[in-house]
Design an enzyme around this catalytic site. Structure first.
Site, PDB file in Angstrom:
ATOM      1  N   ARG A 196       0.810  -1.233   0.000  1.00 36.23           N
ATOM      2  CA  ARG A 196       0.000   0.000   0.000  1.00 36.23           C
ATOM      3  C   ARG A 196       0.835   1.271   0.000  1.00 36.23           C
ATOM      4  NH1 ARG A 196      -2.705  -3.152   3.616  1.00 36.23           N
ATOM      5  NH2 ARG A 196      -4.479  -4.192   2.684  1.00 36.23           N
TER       6      ARG A 196
ATOM      7  N   LYS B 149       2.213  12.014  -9.820  1.00 39.99           N
ATOM      8  CA  LYS B 149       1.371  11.157 -10.666  1.00 39.99           C
ATOM      9  C   LYS B 149       2.209   9.976 -11.130  1.00 39.99           C
ATOM     10  CE  LYS B 149      -1.933  14.441 -12.593  1.00 39.99           C
ATOM     11  NZ  LYS B 149      -2.488  14.982 -13.852  1.00 39.99           N
TER      12      LYS B 149
ATOM     13  N   GLU C 153       7.632  21.187 -22.988  1.00 40.92           N
ATOM     14  CA  GLU C 153       7.009  21.337 -21.660  1.00 40.92           C
ATOM     15  C   GLU C 153       7.565  22.580 -20.950  1.00 40.92           C
ATOM     16  OE1 GLU C 153       4.482  19.427 -20.753  1.00 40.92           O
ATOM     17  OE2 GLU C 153       4.719  17.531 -21.823  1.00 40.92           O
TER      18      GLU C 153
ATOM     19  N   LYS D 193       5.977  24.198 -11.578  1.00 37.43           N
ATOM     20  CA  LYS D 193       5.168  22.996 -11.386  1.00 37.43           C
ATOM     21  C   LYS D 193       4.908  22.768  -9.899  1.00 37.43           C
ATOM     22  CE  LYS D 193       3.988  18.352 -12.487  1.00 37.43           C
ATOM     23  NZ  LYS D 193       4.090  17.178 -13.340  1.00 37.43           N
TER      24      LYS D 193
ATOM     25  N   GLU E  80      -5.478  17.616  -8.492  1.00 41.39           N
ATOM     26  CA  GLU E  80      -6.102  18.162  -9.694  1.00 41.39           C
ATOM     27  C   GLU E  80      -7.616  18.321  -9.564  1.00 41.39           C
ATOM     28  OE1 GLU E  80      -4.113  16.934 -13.329  1.00 41.39           O
ATOM     29  OE2 GLU E  80      -5.958  17.241 -14.451  1.00 41.39           O
TER      30      GLU E  80
ATOM     31  N   ARG F  20      -4.603  22.671 -11.072  1.00 41.89           N
ATOM     32  CA  ARG F  20      -3.516  21.841 -11.576  1.00 41.89           C
ATOM     33  C   ARG F  20      -3.713  21.498 -13.048  1.00 41.89           C
ATOM     34  NH1 ARG F  20      -0.238  16.622  -8.933  1.00 41.89           N
ATOM     35  NH2 ARG F  20       0.891  16.155 -10.844  1.00 41.89           N
TER      36      ARG F  20
ATOM     37  N   ASN G 252      -2.047  20.900 -18.201  1.00 45.61           N
ATOM     38  CA  ASN G 252      -2.404  20.150 -19.410  1.00 45.61           C
ATOM     39  C   ASN G 252      -2.573  21.056 -20.626  1.00 45.61           C
ATOM     40  OD1 ASN G 252      -2.502  17.748 -17.917  1.00 45.61           O
ATOM     41  ND2 ASN G 252      -4.561  18.254 -17.226  1.00 45.61           N
TER      42      ASN G 252
ATOM     43  N   HIS H  47      -2.417  19.847 -24.173  1.00 43.09           N
ATOM     44  CA  HIS H  47      -2.450  18.382 -24.094  1.00 43.09           C
ATOM     45  C   HIS H  47      -3.736  17.762 -24.641  1.00 43.09           C
ATOM     46  CE1 HIS H  47       1.184  18.940 -21.832  1.00 43.09           C
ATOM     47  NE2 HIS H  47       1.321  17.648 -21.579  1.00 43.09           N
TER      48      HIS H  47
ATOM     49  N   HIS I 209      -2.780  15.070 -27.039  1.00 42.51           N
ATOM     50  CA  HIS I 209      -3.115  13.646 -26.876  1.00 42.51           C
ATOM     51  C   HIS I 209      -3.879  13.128 -28.088  1.00 42.51           C
ATOM     52  CE1 HIS I 209      -2.767  13.909 -22.216  1.00 42.51           C
ATOM     53  NE2 HIS I 209      -1.618  13.570 -22.778  1.00 42.51           N
TER      54      HIS I 209
ATOM     55  N   HIS J 252       5.607  12.813 -27.447  1.00 45.71           N
ATOM     56  CA  HIS J 252       4.642  13.557 -26.651  1.00 45.71           C
ATOM     57  C   HIS J 252       4.890  15.074 -26.748  1.00 45.71           C
ATOM     58  CE1 HIS J 252       2.059  14.548 -23.277  1.00 45.71           C
ATOM     59  NE2 HIS J 252       3.071  15.181 -22.724  1.00 45.71           N
TER      60      HIS J 252
HETATM   61  N1  LIG Z   1       3.803  11.401 -14.131  1.00 45.95           N
HETATM   62  C1  LIG Z   1       3.654  12.552 -14.743  1.00 45.95           C
HETATM   63  O1  LIG Z   1       3.264  13.569 -14.152  1.00 45.95           O
HETATM   64  C2  LIG Z   1       4.018  12.651 -16.182  1.00 45.95           C
HETATM   65  C3  LIG Z   1       4.120  13.891 -16.801  1.00 45.95           C
HETATM   66  C4  LIG Z   1       4.523  13.940 -18.123  1.00 45.95           C
HETATM   67  C5  LIG Z   1       4.821  12.769 -18.805  1.00 45.95           C
HETATM   68  N2  LIG Z   1       4.698  11.573 -18.170  1.00 45.95           N
HETATM   69  C6  LIG Z   1       5.024  10.322 -18.854  1.00 45.95           C
HETATM   70  O2  LIG Z   1       6.408  10.342 -19.167  1.00 45.95           O
HETATM   71  C7  LIG Z   1       6.626   9.493 -20.289  1.00 45.95           C
HETATM   72  C8  LIG Z   1       7.561  10.182 -21.249  1.00 45.95           C
HETATM   73  O3  LIG Z   1       8.780  10.419 -20.610  1.00 45.95           O
HETATM   74  P1  LIG Z   1      10.114  10.718 -21.426  1.00 45.95           P
HETATM   75  O4  LIG Z   1       9.840  11.748 -22.441  1.00 45.95           O
HETATM   76  O5  LIG Z   1      11.161  10.918 -20.430  1.00 45.95           O
HETATM   77  O6  LIG Z   1      10.309   9.384 -22.270  1.00 45.95           O
HETATM   78  P2  LIG Z   1      11.168   8.041 -22.015  1.00 45.95           P
HETATM   79  O7  LIG Z   1      11.165   7.697 -20.587  1.00 45.95           O
HETATM   80  O8  LIG Z   1      10.651   7.048 -22.971  1.00 45.95           O
HETATM   81  O9  LIG Z   1      12.642   8.497 -22.438  1.00 45.95           O
HETATM   82  C9  LIG Z   1      12.888   8.854 -23.773  1.00 45.95           C
HETATM   83  C10 LIG Z   1      14.062   8.065 -24.346  1.00 45.95           C
HETATM   84  O10 LIG Z   1      15.296   8.581 -23.836  1.00 45.95           O
HETATM   85  C11 LIG Z   1      16.076   7.525 -23.274  1.00 45.95           C
HETATM   86  N3  LIG Z   1      16.871   8.149 -22.220  1.00 45.95           N
HETATM   87  C12 LIG Z   1      16.473   8.553 -21.005  1.00 45.95           C
HETATM   88  N4  LIG Z   1      17.436   9.225 -20.403  1.00 45.95           N
HETATM   89  C13 LIG Z   1      18.490   9.239 -21.217  1.00 45.95           C
HETATM   90  C14 LIG Z   1      19.791   9.793 -21.144  1.00 45.95           C
HETATM   91  N5  LIG Z   1      20.165  10.535 -20.098  1.00 45.95           N
HETATM   92  N6  LIG Z   1      20.645   9.595 -22.160  1.00 45.95           N
HETATM   93  C15 LIG Z   1      20.225   8.895 -23.256  1.00 45.95           C
HETATM   94  N7  LIG Z   1      19.016   8.365 -23.410  1.00 45.95           N
HETATM   95  C16 LIG Z   1      18.153   8.540 -22.401  1.00 45.95           C
HETATM   96  C17 LIG Z   1      15.051   6.537 -22.835  1.00 45.95           C
HETATM   97  O11 LIG Z   1      15.610   5.258 -22.666  1.00 45.95           O
HETATM   98  C18 LIG Z   1      14.054   6.598 -23.987  1.00 45.95           C
HETATM   99  O12 LIG Z   1      14.514   5.864 -25.075  1.00 45.95           O
HETATM  100  C19 LIG Z   1       5.260   9.182 -20.873  1.00 45.95           C
HETATM  101  O13 LIG Z   1       4.921   7.854 -20.549  1.00 45.95           O
HETATM  102  C20 LIG Z   1       4.340  10.157 -20.159  1.00 45.95           C
HETATM  103  O14 LIG Z   1       3.044   9.646 -19.994  1.00 45.95           O
HETATM  104  C21 LIG Z   1       4.307  11.499 -16.880  1.00 45.95           C
HETATM  105 ZN   LIG Z   2       3.120  16.580 -21.191  1.00 48.21          ZN
END
Ligand SMILES: NC(=O)c1ccc[n+]([C@@H]2O[C@H](COP(=O)([O-])OP(=O)(O)OC[C@H]3O[C@@H](n4cnc5c(N)ncnc54)[C@H](O)[C@@H]3O)[C@@H](O)[C@H]2O)c1
Ligand SMILES: [Zn+2]
Length: 355
Positions: A119, A141, A183, A225, A235, A239, A243, A246, A250, A263
């Protein structure tokens, strides 16, 4: 020399620091932030080989590691279960800590597993993409995708610490860097005109990975943020301004198929569509467009077609009672959430996807 800045996300007893600096991975003692002796590092097959050893030098010896396959298509319940299996088979206690080393995909999966195990156990975010450093690692999140939709399965679970080593950005592919900048631009557009103006002046340095410029952009983004999250953790209202861009974004991601557009790229085009829908001045839209273009991001959506865009937007999980809620701009630097928008104008904006 390691130079770092610490911010705080103010959430009462769930408050935590965001530490930002260069060289932190090999220099920052994580032990103080572990809830107990057990810890499990979650990373992926791309990031692990580059950064895991350095990170481990700041963790107690003997901790476990799970390395996941790379990619958004692997942000699944199955992979969250793999992290949980590892915690169970390692007989992790309630005071174990999950450490996420990677981009948003790793952070979301690891955080979700930490939220579920017994949990909820402690977790630490060590984000390594620009997007994860300015967005996904902060705010609590967590979650995974379902076949029927992105992030459909998730939980709010705040980390104990967000550790941002800006040096990790040196190995990030260009396209990922630019996607993260979308972003960053978003924060300026929704909440801070001065920061937006700073971004206009410094976009070339950011693209050139000037460490000071990146550190400032990350710091300001995290501050903005953190402020929004501290006001409205779950949210209920404000908050949702995070988005911005977005709802359209999306729909673009959904319609072209995940992976085609990153994204951040979809959000970039989406922010311009939202600016158009807002009815703000043409000079303000032009500023946004110029900055997005200067960041090497798309300024127009792909030719999806208005009808398909609209039905994709209606599937978005943020739609309430069939009413699409948009984040619109009062002016550049000031966003609000509304479901009271100009329908004729929406048709015009969506018409731009008719190709
Ligand atoms: N939780 C939240 O509030 C929130 C907010 C925005 C996005 N997200 C989520 O985040 C995800 C996208 O994250 P992202 O853009 O980081 O994508 P990702 O985690 O897929 O990373 C992008 C690519 O970069 C590579 N990588 C990461 N760090 C690296 C580094 N230092 N050097 C070389 N390669 C590297 C990864 O292996 C991957 O291939 C989505 O699933 C999205 O839904 C969550
Ligand atoms: Zn985003």
């Amino acid at each position: 020399m390691v130079i770092s800045t610490t911010l705080t996300v103010n959430l009462g007893e769930r408050s935590y620091p965001i530490v930002i600096g260069n060289g932190l991975l090999g220099d920052f003692n994580l032990t103080d932030y572990l809830a107990g002796p057990d810890c499990l590092v979650v990373t992926n097959e791309t990031v692990g080989p580059i950064y895991l050893e350095t990170l481990k030098s700041n963790l107690p010896p003997g901790g476990d590691v799970v390395s996941l396959p790379d990619g958004e298509q692997h942000k699944t319940l199955t992979n969250a279960a793999q992290v949980l299996d590892q915690l169970v088979s390692g007989r992790a206690n309630r005071d174990a800590t999950v450490v996420a080393l990677g981009g948003g995909v790793v952070g979301d999966i690891a955080g979700f597993a930490a939220a579920c195990y017994m949990r909820g156990i402690a977790f630490i975010q060590v984000p390594t993409t620009l997007l994860a450093q300015v967005d996904s690692s902060v705010g609590g999140k967590t979650g995974v995708n379902h076949e029927q939709g992105k992030n459909l399965i998730g939980a709010f679970h705040q980390p104990q610490l967000v550790l941002i080593d800006t040096d990790t950005l040196t190995t990030l592919p260009d396209r990922e860097l630019r996607a993260g900048l979308a972003e960053v631009i978003k924060y300026g557009a929704i909440a801070d005109l001065e920061f937006f103006t700073w971004l206009e002046a410094n976009i070339d340095d950011l693209l050139g990975r000037n460490p000071d410029a990146l550190a400032y952009a990350i710091q300001r983004s995290c501050e903005l943020k953190a402020e929004v999250v501290a006001d409205d953790e779950r949210e209920a209202g404000r908050r949702a301004i995070l988005n911005y861009g977005h709802t359209f974004g999306h729909a673009i991601e959904n319609s072209v198929g995940y992976g085609e557009w990153l994204h951040g790229e979809a959000v970039a085009a989406g922010m311009l569509m939202a600016a158009d829908l807002s009815g703000i001045g043409g000079d303000e839209v032009a500023r946004l467009q110029n900055l997005i273009e200067a960041a090497g991001l798309p300024v127009s959506p792909p030719a999806i077609g208005a009808e398909k865009m609209l039905s994709a937007m209606q599937l978005d999980k943020k739609v309430q009672a069939k009413q699409i809620r948009f984040v619109l701009l009062r002016t550049l630097g000031d966003a609000y959430v509304t479901s009271d928008y100009d329908a004729g104008r929406l048709n015009q904006v969506l018409g731009k996807t008719n190709g």
